[in-house]
Design an enzyme around this catalytic site. Structure first.
Site, PDB file in Angstrom:
ATOM      1  N   LYS A  90      51.468  -1.760  45.336  1.00 44.76           N
ATOM      2  CA  LYS A  90      50.389  -2.268  44.488  1.00 44.76           C
ATOM      3  C   LYS A  90      49.204  -1.307  44.381  1.00 44.76           C
ATOM      4  O   LYS A  90      48.516  -1.277  43.375  1.00 44.76           O
ATOM      5  CB  LYS A  90      49.908  -3.622  44.991  1.00 44.76           C
ATOM      6  N   GLU A 112      42.611 -11.407  39.909  1.00 40.44           N
ATOM      7  CA  GLU A 112      43.149 -12.684  40.374  1.00 40.44           C
ATOM      8  C   GLU A 112      44.080 -12.372  41.544  1.00 40.44           C
ATOM      9  O   GLU A 112      44.596 -11.273  41.657  1.00 40.44           O
ATOM     10  CB  GLU A 112      43.946 -13.347  39.250  1.00 40.44           C
ATOM     11  N   SER A 371      59.632  -1.903  48.378  1.00 38.98           N
ATOM     12  CA  SER A 371      58.302  -2.070  47.765  1.00 38.98           C
ATOM     13  C   SER A 371      57.172  -2.211  48.776  1.00 38.98           C
ATOM     14  O   SER A 371      56.027  -1.889  48.467  1.00 38.98           O
ATOM     15  CB  SER A 371      58.313  -3.272  46.821  1.00 38.98           C
TER      16      SER A 371
HETATM   17  C1  LIG Z   1      53.480  -8.103  45.109  1.00 36.81           C
HETATM   18  C2  LIG Z   1      54.712  -7.567  45.706  1.00 36.81           C
HETATM   19  C3  LIG Z   1      55.957  -7.618  45.041  1.00 36.81           C
HETATM   20  C4  LIG Z   1      56.165  -8.297  43.727  1.00 36.81           C
HETATM   21  O1  LIG Z   1      55.434  -7.796  42.660  1.00 36.81           O
HETATM   22  P1  LIG Z   1      56.126  -6.943  41.509  1.00 36.81           P
HETATM   23  O2  LIG Z   1      55.063  -6.864  40.475  1.00 36.81           O
HETATM   24  O3  LIG Z   1      57.334  -7.690  41.052  1.00 36.81           O
HETATM   25  O4  LIG Z   1      56.474  -5.627  42.075  1.00 36.81           O
HETATM   26  C5  LIG Z   1      57.061  -7.037  45.646  1.00 36.81           C
HETATM   27  N1  LIG Z   1      56.972  -6.455  46.861  1.00 36.81           N
HETATM   28  C6  LIG Z   1      55.803  -6.404  47.540  1.00 36.81           C
HETATM   29  C7  LIG Z   1      55.787  -5.751  48.879  1.00 36.81           C
HETATM   30  C8  LIG Z   1      54.634  -6.956  46.988  1.00 36.81           C
HETATM   31  O5  LIG Z   1      53.485  -6.891  47.669  1.00 36.81           O
END
Ligand SMILES: *Cc1c(COP(=O)(O)O)cnc(C)c1O
Length: 387
Positions: A90, A112, A371
């Site tokens: 993010k 938000e 992610s």
């Molecule tokens: C917020 C988040 C997501 C989901 O958000 P996307 O916009 O679909 O990427 C996925 N993995 C992590 C670690 C997150 O913090």
């Protein structure tokens, strides 16, 4: 939101901007500023500078050797967004959008947040850039995520607990949009995923594309060929679209988005407008968004970025679902085999990769977009395993 204005930013039938006229004016300004700066060499240099010096990019593409041996079949590589400052992807988008905000002279950032992850990434970037930061959060969510509220406050942000509607994310979005319409001259709305009215899905994809820009270069260096498939979890869809972006034209690379079976917006949604854009959305008989219950807070959203709906319709990407318990299992397997604790969101992608790898051979390569890291989820997993 009464008046509907259709405009640019369509991916097939999805996307667009379904918002009142006064908000549309703000979106038009944002679009023209984005188009002005995105290819500006100085802007690009500044973005790259912070990605390197603050976020810690580029992050590795790690061969998960033990996991590959344990599972059998395809080689599994992990794109390590978990190693970024703040522990997830993010921050890439937060830095990019703050730099846009700075260029237009905004002094105040609003955002938000649902579970708090986007709020924390935004508050982090605001602290570093010396921006005033206001985070809107449903009152119910502030109670459930008290520690994330404190984290944002520690970083200097003001957290506004929204006591309207159902006190949830949707109500926080509405409050943030009201604030934006009233204060747009000095305020920038930093949106956290590849969702929302045009131009946000395009902006977020642009800044998250760094993921696949790096992974493509890295896999060619390591293996001398492109992967069989890229696998990423999809909540709003920002890490997935960033992980796919540089492979969209490589027809031989499969693109696989993974949703929780408890919030299967792409797999089971129907075209509908939510939060100002049209996409595959989970709705009830009344046409209202359905409540979802994923164990991964970041995947708990009843719609998805419009480009994913288009990629599904066009057949360019595949979308599958994984059960919460499978993700929980993958969370533990990666921890034990590789010494990497993945976020519960990323564990969904990993769970599918482990299934798919078995059907393939050692000649095949899977890249899982990790992610985020799972430190934030350890207490929750502890509680789930105790039961
Ligand atoms: C917020 C988040 C997501 C989901 O958000 P996307 O916009 O679909 O990427 C996925 N993995 C992590 C670690 C997150 O913090």
């Amino acid at each position: 939101m009464t008046s509907e204005i259709k405009s640019k930013g369509y991916f097939g039938e999805f996307g667009g901007s379904f918002i009142p006229g006064e908000l549309q004016e703000v979106m038009d300004i944002l679009e023209s500023e984005f188009l002005k700066y995105k290819d500006d060499p100085e802007f690009i240099e500044e973005f790259r500078y912070y990605l390197k010096e603050y976020v810690g990019r580029e992050n590795p593409l790690t061969l998960a050797k033990n996991l590959t041996e344990k599972v059998g079949g395809a080689k599994i590589y992990l794109k390590r967004e978990d190693l970024n400052h703040t522990g997830a992807h993010k921050i890439n988008n937060a830095i990019g959008q703050i730099l846009l905000a700075k260029r237009r002279g905004a002094k105040r950032i609003i955002a938000e947040t649902g579970a708090g992850q986007h709020g924390v990434a935004t508050a982090t970037a605001c602290a570093m850039f010396g921006m005033e930061c206001v985070i809107y959060m449903g009152k119910l969510d502030t109670e459930r995520q008290a520690l994330n509220v404190f984290r944002m406050e520690l970083l200097g942000a003001k957290v506004v607990a929204v006591e309207k509607g159902q006190d949830r994310l949707k109500d926080a979005v509405d409050e943030a949009l009201n604030d934006l319409v009233q204060n747009y001259e000095n305020t920038f709305y930093l949106l956290g995923s590849a969702v929302g009215p045009h131009p946000y899905p395009t902006i977020v994809k642009h800044f998250q594309s760094i993921i696949s820009e790096e992974s493509k270069r890295q896999i060619l260096e390591k293996e001398g060929k492109l992967p069989t498939a890229i696998i990423a979890c999809a909540g709003g869809g920002s890490n997935a679209i960033g992980a796919f972006a540089h492979y969209l034209d490589e027809e031989n690379v499969r693109l696989i988005g993974v949703e929780p079976i408890e919030a299967p917006s792409i797999s089971q949604g129907v075209p509908a407008v939510l939060h100002g854009f049209k996409s595959l959305t989970l709705v009830d008989e009344q046409g209202e968004p359905k409540p979802t219950f994923s164990i991964a807070a970041g995947l708990d959203y009843p719609s998805v970025g419009p480009e994913h709906s288009f990629l599904k319709d066009s057949g360019r990407a595949e979308y599958v679902t994984v059960k919460g318990e499978e993700a929980l299992e993958a969370f533990q397997v990666l921890s034990k085999t590789e010494g990497i604790i993945p976020a519960l969101e990323s564990s969904h992608a990993l769970a599918h990769a482990m299934k798919l790898a078995k059907e393939l051979t050692r000649e095949d390569i899977l890249i899982v977009n990790l992610s985020g890291r799972g430190d934030k989820d350890v207490e929750q997993v502890f509680n789930m395993l105790e039961k």
